[in-house]
Motif scaffolding. Structure first.
Motif, mmCIF file in Angstrom:
data_model
loop_
_atom_site.group_PDB
_atom_site.id
_atom_site.type_symbol
_atom_site.label_atom_id
_atom_site.label_comp_id
_atom_site.label_asym_id
_atom_site.label_seq_id
_atom_site.Cartn_x
_atom_site.Cartn_y
_atom_site.Cartn_z
ATOM 1 N N VAL A 1 -7.845 -5.051 -3.768
ATOM 2 C CA VAL A 1 -8.418 -3.820 -3.207
ATOM 3 C C VAL A 1 -8.114 -2.687 -4.181
ATOM 4 C CG1 VAL A 1 -8.617 -2.383 -1.153
ATOM 5 C CG2 VAL A 1 -7.555 -4.643 -0.987
ATOM 6 N N GLU A 2 -9.169 -2.052 -4.680
ATOM 7 C CA GLU A 2 -8.981 -0.853 -5.496
ATOM 8 C C GLU A 2 -8.702 0.281 -4.542
ATOM 9 O OE1 GLU A 2 -9.040 -0.483 -8.702
ATOM 10 O OE2 GLU A 2 -10.048 -2.272 -9.492
ATOM 11 N N PHE A 3 -7.541 0.881 -4.664
ATOM 12 C CA PHE A 3 -7.288 2.001 -3.747
ATOM 13 C C PHE A 3 -7.218 3.313 -4.501
ATOM 14 C CE2 PHE A 3 -2.845 3.233 -4.380
ATOM 15 C CZ PHE A 3 -2.420 2.222 -5.219
ATOM 16 N N ASP A 4 -7.106 3.257 -5.809
ATOM 17 C CA ASP A 4 -6.974 4.481 -6.601
ATOM 18 C C ASP A 4 -8.311 4.811 -7.234
ATOM 19 O OD1 ASP A 4 -5.855 6.638 -7.818
ATOM 20 O OD2 ASP A 4 -5.003 5.508 -9.486
ATOM 21 N N MET A 5 -9.184 5.365 -6.446
ATOM 22 C CA MET A 5 -10.515 5.708 -6.943
ATOM 23 C C MET A 5 -10.442 7.118 -7.512
ATOM 24 S SD MET A 5 -12.034 2.999 -5.878
ATOM 25 C CE MET A 5 -13.784 3.291 -5.884
ATOM 26 N N LEU A 6 -10.444 7.188 -8.859
ATOM 27 C CA LEU A 6 -10.230 8.499 -9.465
ATOM 28 C C LEU A 6 -11.472 9.369 -9.350
ATOM 29 C CD1 LEU A 6 -8.212 7.256 -12.489
ATOM 30 C CD2 LEU A 6 -7.383 8.741 -10.677
ATOM 31 N N LEU B 1 0.840 -1.199 0.000
ATOM 32 C CA LEU B 1 0.000 0.000 0.000
ATOM 33 C C LEU B 1 0.877 1.251 0.000
ATOM 34 C CD1 LEU B 1 -2.847 1.275 0.240
ATOM 35 C CD2 LEU B 1 -2.484 1.317 2.704
ATOM 36 N N LEU B 2 1.966 1.191 0.776
ATOM 37 C CA LEU B 2 2.864 2.355 0.837
ATOM 38 C C LEU B 2 3.430 2.639 -0.555
ATOM 39 C CD1 LEU B 2 4.716 1.643 4.215
ATOM 40 C CD2 LEU B 2 2.779 3.162 3.796
ATOM 41 N N LYS B 3 3.819 1.557 -1.258
ATOM 42 C CA LYS B 3 4.344 1.716 -2.622
ATOM 43 C C LYS B 3 3.271 2.310 -3.525
ATOM 44 C CE LYS B 3 6.937 -2.178 -2.542
ATOM 45 N NZ LYS B 3 6.777 -3.579 -2.863
ATOM 46 N N GLY B 4 2.078 1.767 -3.416
ATOM 47 C CA GLY B 4 0.963 2.218 -4.252
ATOM 48 C C GLY B 4 0.666 3.693 -4.046
ATOM 49 N N VAL B 5 0.616 4.111 -2.800
ATOM 50 C CA VAL B 5 0.312 5.515 -2.520
ATOM 51 C C VAL B 5 1.461 6.410 -2.978
ATOM 52 C CG1 VAL B 5 -0.202 7.196 -0.694
ATOM 53 C CG2 VAL B 5 -1.277 4.949 -0.640
ATOM 54 N N ALA B 6 2.685 5.894 -2.862
ATOM 55 C CA ALA B 6 3.848 6.658 -3.349
ATOM 56 C C ALA B 6 3.704 6.879 -4.856
ATOM 57 C CB ALA B 6 5.133 5.903 -3.018
ATOM 58 N N ASP B 7 3.337 5.835 -5.578
ATOM 59 C CA ASP B 7 3.131 5.961 -7.031
ATOM 60 C C ASP B 7 2.049 6.990 -7.328
ATOM 61 O OD1 ASP B 7 5.014 4.030 -7.400
ATOM 62 O OD2 ASP B 7 3.578 2.379 -7.723
ATOM 63 N N MET B 8 1.035 6.938 -6.534
ATOM 64 C CA MET B 8 -0.088 7.823 -6.756
ATOM 65 C C MET B 8 0.335 9.281 -6.555
ATOM 66 S SD MET B 8 -3.767 6.988 -5.208
ATOM 67 C CE MET B 8 -3.513 7.918 -3.752
ATOM 68 N N LEU B 9 1.141 9.532 -5.540
ATOM 69 C CA LEU B 9 1.590 10.905 -5.264
ATOM 70 C C LEU B 9 2.503 11.392 -6.384
ATOM 71 C CD1 LEU B 9 2.254 10.815 -1.400
ATOM 72 C CD2 LEU B 9 0.248 11.669 -2.625
ATOM 73 N N LEU C 1 10.645 4.560 0.862
ATOM 74 C CA LEU C 1 11.665 4.085 1.802
ATOM 75 C C LEU C 1 11.024 3.235 2.895
ATOM 76 C CD1 LEU C 1 13.876 7.283 2.172
ATOM 77 C CD2 LEU C 1 14.598 5.084 1.219
ATOM 78 N N ALA C 2 9.879 3.700 3.417
ATOM 79 C CA ALA C 2 9.194 2.946 4.475
ATOM 80 C C ALA C 2 8.755 1.580 3.954
ATOM 81 C CB ALA C 2 7.990 3.722 4.983
ATOM 82 N N SER C 3 8.378 1.527 2.666
ATOM 83 C CA SER C 3 7.859 0.276 2.117
ATOM 84 C C SER C 3 8.948 -0.787 1.969
ATOM 85 C CB SER C 3 7.190 0.523 0.761
ATOM 86 O OG SER C 3 8.172 0.716 -0.233
#
Lengths: 439, 676
Positions: free
Chosen positions: B28-33, A373-381, A409-411
């Motif tokens: 889990v879909e986490f990127d809900m645009l 999730l940390l990686k995913g959110v990093a990508d998103m940012l 880094l945390a991931s």
């Protein structure tokens, strides 16, 4: 056969069961008095038959015992013991008491069947089950003899470590007062009327002060009505002030006295029993720790009576009173991610909230071992960074890149960057000074 | 109810072996645009939780529910098992919260998929779980200490919830055997130890979890008794939300919980003003709150099937509180098929904790009770309701959370202090207005409000003295007193008799507190000095009473005096020491303060009036005693000549002869007194 000309105790008990539940629900204690000649009926519907088929019941034709409400079953036999013992009647009736979890008793006639002996049998029942509960209500030196109605039931605190049922003291000692708003509507075991009574020197009740038809009693009651009684004073003041009196019922057992209005004209002194224990109402704290306001450095109710020491806050907040992260449903996770995104788009104005939400997500992901999730959110940012409009503040890009980097880094899970207590802090930029001032 | 049932101790043993790092294969879909920004952007690929993440998340949810509903006495010990057992917390109450557990789990981190599976096993954790179950909790320890010789009543039971990925049914059996054997061994150890307890009952809940879409290699098995000490049950559950649902059901079973769904909750006004938007919330609580539904067989109110698993919940409707609502509470209404409305529950919040109350919706057994006005004391109309209200406010309670100590070093119990205060404040407390004079006088308030205190300040004493001087002043000015005329014929007692009644009552009040402190005694001394004479003086004074007193009156006075004397004698015996001081103090106080009035004992008592004095006793005067005094007095007339008259010259007797004797003393004492 619908003609009610046959002894059928089970039907009678089912009937009682239904009536009591319809009228009073399942929480009010009820005494059931069964008057019988000791004959149990014949064939189907007889008590023998009922008991013989007791083990073959389904949910739909459940045997009425034990009663689905707190109960005592008193069986009044219009027969003497010898008669009953000559058949298996007594055994069957005893079985009924057993089925009611042992709650109840069988009464038989001493000697021959005659009015006097029947009266004496019922006299015993009255003594056992219908004796009024007399107590002395005390507030320091102010006292009043009272009857508490209905009789408070004995209470078992813990069937294993303290199996002896606790009964309330006959000295009901007021320990202090609390505003109704502070005690709020507390959970109680039972509610009772507190009726002042007049006792003669021998301690016998001579009257409740309630006017009756009987003339002698009437005059005694009228006198009692004119003698000042502490209950009436207490009731009046509790009503006017909107307060309750905390009363000690026994060791680690308390209750409260309050005024309850039945109608505009009628009102009464009532007593509710709290559950025994050191802390029956969490928002008051431990009962023994309640003391007089005069011992406090300053009046906790304020000089103008405009504040209150209650309710006490629990030491640890309940999860719903804090921001606990739960991602069991996908919507929980999505909401948290959206919150970060929303704030990311309002950088640098929302820098503080952005990092607060980011750190909350980071902590939970680390605890749950959810590093993807940390990686995913990093990508998103990082993607957000590329989508920034030209008009965006230059700090926004810096903060997004920095946050994404820190999450990555945390991931990795390495202790250096994945410490639970470590927080990602905003990047200090040339712009952040001025933006910080804006926050 | 048992405090030390299986639910007192729960051990979580969660597998941390490499295979737990596997994906649960539930995305889990986490990127809900957000709608208007979606053009041309491809959402990020969904992610999935590992078996480990699912297990930890679900067990944390179990703990969250448990801690929320049972903040005390229900304890969790969290163990993680791989190449060894990692015990993340202890049984102590400080360790019992989510924050602690989350921090410890973060330190452990997810399982390492590249670790050697041969070295890792759930067995390490299970052995540690048995070991930890033998450890005594602070509650068990406290109960054992309290019960002394009955300490054996304190049970030691517990539950082990083990989340793992087992290989087969025989693997599960091996785990069970291991637990049983370990219990056997540790019970032997515990038998010889003071700080360990033998396990009486252990409930093993084995949860086999596996990725969604795979076939389970382990079969479900209901609870089975493996030995008198150990029962075991096996749940084979797909990971992801299925695991969470399973643990949610288990926590309800283990802690006797039930679910209520509150519907029609209005959205907060500021966000959705004037909209009818509302939402539902599901609450878990002790199942006792559903007792009425369960017993009446009405429990199929709403059984909803959500997310594939059957979940029983009872639906109640939020009744938006009216303006005059009861604090932070909301009533809940039970929908009935008949369409009738029944308010069955109440939600209230106290200090951030939410409570669900069951309201009685059936008939009350206290129907139509007699009103308090119809009972004892109900016909009395002049209760001091306002004064007692003030008394109650002064005797309100407040929490004292920090321990306080008495002078002797022992712990002070605030509640005992509260009782002590009530005792002090009620030593003299007439219940009705016509029973008291002093509490109807504003002038007495400064004294009456402080004299009940445990200790007085110098300022308090001064205020009391000022109050007394003020009263003396009033007496001299012949100010009327609020004496009740209830039950007396005519106009009631004359003015000086009124003052006598007032002084007697005030003395009763002050005397009730003289043992509180030396300063209280000083107040009494002042009072005794200022009010009508002490007995000996009174006697002499009465002897020398004015000639113009009518004969019958003087006779009565003698009689009076005799009545009074017997009372005062006994009083004197009680307070003989105080009296000694008193006589000295009498003079000192009077001359002490510049605004103190002339000593009242210089003022001759003009006459005794028709109404005989009240019988001297602590406490109020009853009608009977007033009456019998009157009769006695009437009967006693025409007996003895008044001594003063017998000794008079020209029908005049000299009054206050004793003052001459005392004058010398007065001056010497004065110097000492000025130090005050």
């Amino acid at each position: 056969m619908d003609d009610y000309d046959k002894t059928c105790l089970e039907s009678a008990l089912v009937g009682v069961c239904n009536i009591v539940q319809q009228e009073w629900g399942g929480a009010i204690p009820c005494q059931v008095v069964l008057v019988t000649d000791g004959c149990l009926g014949i064939g189907r519907g007889s008590l023998r038959h009922s008991l013989a088929t007791h083990n073959q019941r389904s949910e739909s034709n459940r045997f009425p015992l034990p009663f689905p409400f707190p109960s005592k079953l008193y069986i009044m036999c219009m027969a003497n013991l010898e008669e009953l013992q000559s058949t298996d009647s007594l055994d069957c009736l005893e079985r009924l008491i057993d089925l009611n979890n042992g709650e109840g008793q069988i009464f038989t006639i001493d000697g021959p069947l005659c009015l006097k002996n029947v009266q004496s049998m019922f006299g015993k029942l009255i003594d056992l089950a219908y004796t009024p509960f007399h107590a002395v209500l005390k507030c320091g030196h102010l006292t009043a003899d009272v009857q508490v109605f209905p009789r408070p039931e004995p209470f078992v605190i813990d069937e294993e470590i303290d199996p002896i049922p606790k009964v309330i003291n006959t000295d009901l000692e007021i320990v202090g007062f609390i505003d109704i708003a502070d005690i709020s509507s507390p959970p109680v075991l039972s509610r009772h009327l507190v009726l002042p009574i007049a006792l003669n020197k021998e301690g016998d009740e001579v009257g409740t002060g309630i006017t009756d038809d009987n003339e002698d009693e009437n005059s005694a009651n009228q006198i009692a009505g004119k003698i000042p009684n502490f209950c009436v004073l207490l009731h009046g003041s509790l009503k006017v002030e909107g307060m309750v009196a905390i009363v000690q019922l026994g060791p680690e057992w308390h209750g409260m006295l309050y005024s309850q209005a039945d109608s505009k004209k009628k009102s009464n002194l009532m007593m509710s029993l709290f559950e025994p224990g050191p802390e029956p109402l969490p928002w008051l704290g431990k009962m023994v720790q309640l003391g007089p306001i005069s011992d406090a450095k300053e009046n906790p109710y304020g000089e103008d009576d405009n504040k209150s020491p209650f309710p006490l806050q629990p030491k640890n907040k309940r999860s719903y009173a804090q921001n606990v992260t739960v991602w069991i449903k996908p919507s929980g996770l999505q909401t948290d991610v959206q919150k970060i995104l929303r704030n990311a788009r309002k950088l640098p104005e929302k820098t503080q909230t952005f990092y607060k939400e980011l750190n909350r997500l980071r902590k939970a992901a680390l605890a749950f071992g959810f590093l993807d999730l940390l990686k995913g959110v990093a990508d998103m940012l990082e993607r957000e960074c590329t989508l920034l409009p030209d008009t965006a503040h230059p700090d926004a890009a810096f903060q997004l890149t920095h946050a994404a980097q820190q999450l990555k880094l945390a991931s990795t899970g390495t202790s250096e960057y994945a410490g639970y207590d470590h927080n990602i802090t905003p990047l200090q930029t040339d712009f952040s000074g001025s933006s910080a001032e804006r926050i | 109810m048992k405090i030390f049932s299986e639910s007192h101790k729960t051990v979580f043993v969660v597998d941390h072996c490499p295979y737990m790092a596997e994906s649960c294969r539930q995305h889990v879909e986490f990127d809900m645009l957000v709608k208007n920004r979606t053009q041309g952007i491809i959402p990020l690929a969904p992610i999935s939780k590992s078996l480990w993440t699912c297990s930890v998340e679900s067990s944390m949810e179990y703990c969250r529910i448990m801690y929320d509903i049972f903040p005390f006495k229900k304890l969790v010990n969290f163990i993680v098992s791989d190449s060894g057992a990692h015990v993340l917390n202890s049984w102590t109450q400080e360790d019992q919260n989510l924050q602690e557990l989350m921090a410890a789990l973060a330190a452990v981190g997810p399982p390492n998929p590249r670790a050697d599976p041969e070295c890792c096993s759930i067995l390490h954790g299970l052995v540690a779980a048995v070991e930890t179950l033998c450890k005594i909790t602070e509650y068990q320890h406290e109960a054992r200490t309290l019960l002394m010789e009955n300490a054996e009543r304190v049970g030691n039971r517990g539950r082990i919830i083990c989340i793992t990925n087992a290989k087969s049914d025989s693997h599960v059996r091996m785990l069970e055997d291991c637990v049983q054997e370990t219990i056997h061994e540790h019970n032997k150890l515990a038998a010889n130890s003071d700080h360990l307890m033998q396990i009486q009952k252990c409930e093993l809940v084995l949860i086999h979890t596996y990725p969604v879409g795979e076939d389970s290699l382990v079969s479900d098995r209901p609870k089975k008794e493996l030995s008198p000490v150990l029962t075991s049950e096996v749940h084979s559950v797909r990971a992801g939300r299925h695991l969470a649902t399973k643990l949610n059901i288990l926590v309800q079973q283990h802690f006797d919980l039930a679910s209520t769904t509150i519907t029609n909750i209005p959205m907060k006004e500021e966000q959705h003003a004037n909209t009818s938007a509302n939402y539902d919330v599901e609450l878990l609580h002790h199942k006792d709150a559903h007792v009425d539904f369960l017993k009446s067989g009405d429990n199929h109110l709403s059984g909803s099937s959500r997310e594939g698993s059957f979940k029983e919940t009872i639906t109640l409707k939020w009744c938006t509180p009216r303006t005059n609502n009861i604090g932070r509470s909301v009533l809940l209404e039970q929908p009935r098929k008949s369409g009738s409305k029944v308010i069955s529950h109440m939600l209230s919040s106290h200090g951030g904790e939410i409570f669900l109350h069951v309201l009685s919706s059936s008939r009350s057994i206290l129907e139509d009770p007699p009103s308090i006005s119809e009972g004892c004391g109900g016909r009395v109309t002049d209760y001091r309701i306002t004064d007692f209200g003030e008394f109650m406010r002064e005797n309100r309670l407040t929490p004292f959370l920090d321990p306080r100590y008495k002078i002797d070093g022992s712990l002070e119990i605030p509640l005992e202090r509260a009782k002590d205060q009530l005792e002090k404040h009620t030593r003299y407390w007439p219940m009705i207005i016509s029973q008291t004079t002093i509490f109807n006088m504003q002038a007495v308030v400064p004294l009456a409000s402080v004299i009940v205190k445990e200790s007085l300040t110098e300022e308090d004493v001064l205020n009391c003295q000022k109050t007394i001087y003020n009263l003396v002043d009033m007496e001299r000015k012949n100010d009327p007193l609020p004496i009740s005329t209830v039950g007396t014929r005519g106009k009631g007692p004359k003015r000086d008799e009124q003052y006598r009644i007032m002084w007697n009552e005030l003395e009763t009040l002050v005397r009730a507190h003289i043992n509180n402190s030396e300063k209280h005694q000083r107040v009494l001394e002042c009072l005794m000095a200022c009010r009508s004479k002490p007995p000996e003086e009174e006697e002499r004074k009465k002897r020398g009473r004015k000639r113009e007193d009518k004969e019958d009156k003087s006779e009565k006075a003698v009689k009076d005096y005799e009545q009074e004397k017997s009372w005062q004698d006994s009083e004197r015996l009680k307070g003989i020491l105080e009296r000694g001081k008193e006589e000295l103090a009498e003079a000192e106080i009077i001359k002490d303060s510049p605004d103190s009035p002339e000593p009242p004992n210089k003022k001759p008592l003009v006459e005794m009036d028709e109404t005989p004095p009240v019988e001297k006793s602590k406490g109020p005067v009853s009608l009977l005693s007033l009456w019998s005094n009157r009769i006695n007095t009437a009967n006693s007339r025409k007996h003895q000549e008044f001594a003063g008259r017998l000794n008079s010259v020209n029908n005049r007797a000299e009054l206050y002869q004793h003052l001459k004797e005392e004058n010398g003393m007065e001056t010497t004492e004065n110097g000492k007194a000025s130090r005050q």
